[in-house]
Scaffold this motif. Sequence first.
Motif, short mmCIF file in Angstrom:
data_model
loop_
_atom_site.label_atom_id
_atom_site.label_comp_id
_atom_site.label_asym_id
_atom_site.label_seq_id
_atom_site.Cartn_x
_atom_site.Cartn_y
_atom_site.Cartn_z
N THR A 6 -48.39 -82.70 -14.40
CA THR A 6 -48.67 -84.11 -14.13
C THR A 6 -49.38 -84.22 -12.79
O THR A 6 -48.92 -83.65 -11.80
N GLY A 7 -50.48 -84.93 -12.77
CA GLY A 7 -51.23 -85.15 -11.54
C GLY A 7 -51.54 -86.62 -11.38
O GLY A 7 -51.59 -87.37 -12.37
N GLY A 8 -51.73 -87.05 -10.12
CA GLY A 8 -52.02 -88.46 -9.94
C GLY A 8 -52.35 -88.84 -8.52
O GLY A 8 -52.74 -87.99 -7.70
N SER A 9 -52.20 -90.12 -8.23
CA SER A 9 -52.57 -90.69 -6.95
C SER A 9 -51.84 -90.01 -5.79
O SER A 9 -50.72 -89.51 -5.95
N TRP A 10 -52.49 -90.03 -4.63
CA TRP A 10 -51.95 -89.49 -3.39
C TRP A 10 -51.55 -88.02 -3.54
O TRP A 10 -50.50 -87.59 -3.09
N ASN A 11 -52.44 -87.31 -4.22
CA ASN A 11 -52.29 -85.86 -4.37
C ASN A 11 -50.96 -85.48 -5.02
O ASN A 11 -50.31 -84.50 -4.65
N PHE A 12 -50.56 -86.28 -6.02
CA PHE A 12 -49.34 -85.96 -6.76
C PHE A 12 -49.60 -84.79 -7.70
O PHE A 12 -50.52 -84.83 -8.53
N ASN A 13 -48.82 -83.74 -7.58
CA ASN A 13 -48.93 -82.56 -8.44
C ASN A 13 -47.53 -82.12 -8.85
O ASN A 13 -46.68 -81.88 -7.98
N ARG A 14 -47.33 -82.01 -10.15
CA ARG A 14 -46.00 -81.62 -10.64
C ARG A 14 -46.17 -80.67 -11.83
O ARG A 14 -46.88 -80.97 -12.80
N LEU A 15 -45.50 -79.52 -11.73
CA LEU A 15 -45.47 -78.55 -12.82
C LEU A 15 -44.02 -78.40 -13.26
O LEU A 15 -43.14 -78.12 -12.44
N ALA A 16 -43.77 -78.62 -14.55
CA ALA A 16 -42.40 -78.55 -15.07
C ALA A 16 -42.36 -77.67 -16.31
O ALA A 16 -43.36 -77.53 -17.02
N PHE A 17 -41.20 -77.09 -16.58
CA PHE A 17 -41.05 -76.25 -17.78
C PHE A 17 -39.64 -76.38 -18.33
O PHE A 17 -38.69 -76.73 -17.64
N ASP A 18 -39.53 -76.08 -19.62
CA ASP A 18 -38.25 -76.12 -20.35
C ASP A 18 -38.32 -75.02 -21.40
O ASP A 18 -39.17 -75.05 -22.29
N ALA A 19 -37.44 -74.02 -21.29
CA ALA A 19 -37.44 -72.90 -22.23
C ALA A 19 -36.03 -72.66 -22.75
O ALA A 19 -35.06 -72.66 -21.97
N ASN A 20 -35.91 -72.45 -24.06
CA ASN A 20 -34.59 -72.26 -24.69
C ASN A 20 -34.67 -71.09 -25.67
O ASN A 20 -35.66 -70.93 -26.38
N THR A 21 -33.59 -70.30 -25.72
CA THR A 21 -33.54 -69.20 -26.69
C THR A 21 -32.10 -68.76 -26.94
O THR A 21 -31.27 -68.78 -26.02
N PRO A 22 -31.77 -68.39 -28.17
CA PRO A 22 -30.51 -67.67 -28.39
C PRO A 22 -30.63 -66.27 -27.79
O PRO A 22 -31.73 -65.70 -27.74
N ILE A 23 -29.52 -65.72 -27.33
CA ILE A 23 -29.59 -64.39 -26.72
C ILE A 23 -28.72 -63.38 -27.44
O ILE A 23 -28.50 -62.28 -26.92
N ASN A 24 -28.22 -63.72 -28.63
CA ASN A 24 -27.57 -62.72 -29.47
C ASN A 24 -27.93 -62.98 -30.93
O ASN A 24 -28.46 -64.03 -31.28
N GLY A 25 -27.67 -62.01 -31.76
CA GLY A 25 -28.08 -62.09 -33.15
C GLY A 25 -27.40 -63.21 -33.92
O GLY A 25 -28.00 -63.80 -34.83
N ASP A 26 -26.15 -63.50 -33.59
CA ASP A 26 -25.41 -64.55 -34.28
C ASP A 26 -25.77 -65.95 -33.80
O ASP A 26 -25.28 -66.93 -34.34
N LYS A 27 -26.57 -66.00 -32.76
CA LYS A 27 -26.98 -67.28 -32.17
C LYS A 27 -25.78 -68.11 -31.71
O LYS A 27 -25.77 -69.33 -31.83
N THR A 28 -24.79 -67.43 -31.18
CA THR A 28 -23.65 -68.13 -30.59
C THR A 28 -23.73 -68.16 -29.08
O THR A 28 -22.99 -68.90 -28.43
#
Length: 790
Positions: free
Chosen positions: A253-275
């Motif tokens: 996101t960028g905008g007025s007055w030199n606004f700069n924002r970088l965001a992230f969201d990552a999700n994953t199961p970490i075992n085979g059973d997805k528990t």
Amino acid sequence: MIKRLIYLFLVLFSLFSFAQNKTGTISGTITSIEDEPLELVSVSLTELNKSTLTDIKGNFNFSQVAPGNYTIKIQMIGLKEQQIPIEVKEDENTPVNYKLSKENIQALQEVRIIGNSSTVTRKESPYVAKLPIKYLENPQVYNTVPKELITQQMAVDLGSVSKNVPGAGIPMIANQGRVTFRSRGFETEPNARNGVAGAAFSFLDNANLERIEAIKGPSTTLFGTQVSSSYGGLYNRVTKKPYNGTGGEVSYTGGSWNFNRLAFDANTPINGDKTALLRLNGATTFEKSFQDNGFTNSLALAPSFSYQINDRLSLLLDVEFGIAKGTSVVRFNPYTKSNKIQSIEDINFPYKRTFLGDDITYSTQMMNIFGQLNYKISSSWTSQTIFSRARSTINGYITALNGKSDTTIQPSVIVGNTNFIATNLQQNFIGDFYLGKFRNRMVVGLDYYNNYNNFDRVTVNAPAVDFINTPSTYRVTRDMLDTLANTGTPRKEKSSDDTYAAYVSDVFDITDRLKVMASLRVDSFHYNGVYNILTGETAGGLSVSGLQAGPYTQTALSHKSGLIYEVVKDKVSLFGNYLNGFFNISGVDKNGNNFVPQKGNQLEFGAKADVFNHRLVGTISYYDIKVDNVLRTDPDDANFSIQDGSQYSKGVEIDVTANPVAGLNIIVGYAYNDSKFTKSDASVLNLRPAASGPQNMYNFWVSYAFTKGKFSGFGAGFGGNIGSMSYQTNTQTAKVIIPSYKMFDASIFYDRPKYRLGLKIDNITSEKAWSVRLTPQAPIRFLASIALKF
């Protein structure tokens, strides 16, 4: 020999392939009574000791299961354990679908409902009452701002999110990025996170925000004084949780007055059973001020881990970590000794000047650690064990501009280090059971809270300047302040307190339409005093009169009661509540009598509706709050205080959210508040408290997005916030008036499965407005964003 080995290998491979083919699969879907998919339901294959969780569509599956007879076990909080016998056949899929036979509002947020109706109108919460009760069954008023609305409005900070809460007003931003709102005539802070203590004395980033819940009225009975920040209520930040799937997004996101924002969201199961599930959210933001000086630069990271240890036991761990560097926002305290009635506009304080250099910076570090262990004791009872640790550190320069005359100010700067550390341990037992034919939903809890503060700083006053005629090149600089450090007033001290509490709350169903809530809390507060590092002595906090008192203990009882009658079952309800809150007060009067806790009681009644398959949801209520045991100056001896003051607050609130047709969302809110000091010092008797905010406030947002055809995902929104005049100072002899305001925003967005584009305009008309601390609000601002989904 080689031929024999090749032959043996082929035989073994054939046998392995043949064995592999002699398996089947099991799959199914778990849905609510309203045919909505349920995510994160625990499903087990008993004989093989295998477990999994349903995904966002309510689906689950087990692959490569040998033919035979098995038992599928389904576990949900508040639901009797379901055991379904099945037979798996070779090369076939065995379907196992289960639909709840009754409403099941989850107590611990383990299971999420993903419905087809607009999630903007969804109001259910497991946190507001700490019980599995529906919106219509809760006699307390609360407002919800979900992530779908936050995304649509491109709300990049908590102040922007709060625009959707009736009565929140213009947020007050403290010098470290800390934000405070209005609620029913009182200052209210977002001190709760997932229903327990999560205070932060610095900025809070939106990267990890699932939704905001504005819980109205005194709420000490269930949340304690550390979380319930005022008699007006509290703000609960519900954080994003891991889900059973792989995905996420990256946005800029960028905008007025030199606004700069970088965001992230990552999700994953970490075992085979997805528990075992892992989710990581984060953001970094940089922005210059619209004024002549000022900036903020921040980084936030929020990992979250959940693990379904077995079909009865689950674990949730998450962390909020943030660091920031910036300059203080303008905090202007006008000169009032000339006893004038004046508007901030009449004072002619420059709207775009800070009088401070960009080298006068502060830095903050915040880390909140949260752990929750849920154990299903039986089909009726669940154990919830919670640990929360919150730490905020502030270093550097914190500023205020204090009026010395009608046209001059003296910059006052706090220089040094401040630490706030809070630890919360909580044990809840949550039940859903019957006594005869009467249903009870009950929470029994124990709560321990420790608060520790450390101050190592000095307050420095810079030379006074004429804020009207001083040249625009004038700045208070770091060098100027450092040369004055020896003349400052030091504060080098440590303080701490401990709170031990027990509470119980029960919702008793007299009939399936008539329900009664009764709650009680006993709270033992132990104040350990203030240790002065310079003198080596331990004393107490300052009372209003300025006299010190040593360590002390106070015990308080807090109650909460409510009545709900569903006029139309599951659609319309009438409610009333009587809520209590309290705050511990240190000090003694001139006769040596210890002060007792200050108390506030609210009487409220109104109506709630959730009709047309959740397409129209709303609340209208009238409340009456009286605060007693307020300290005021002793009229017979100004060196002491007496505890007989009182404050009164009453009003009306309306909150309506509608989704009349697919893609169209309408949000309307109104808050009227009448507050005054009914017994107080003569200077403010019968006057409205300056911190109460506007008497009348309106908010609205209307958006439409195409849901079908070639324009699917394209939409636009328009909204606004309107407030009547309010006060920064309001006494019998002096008043500083904050003018009324009308601020409007608009957005255009294009939301597709793989990406999202957005354009937002805040404060379209560049309306001049001020917070209660007389911080000027930004004029028109443009924001543009792009998000890639995976």
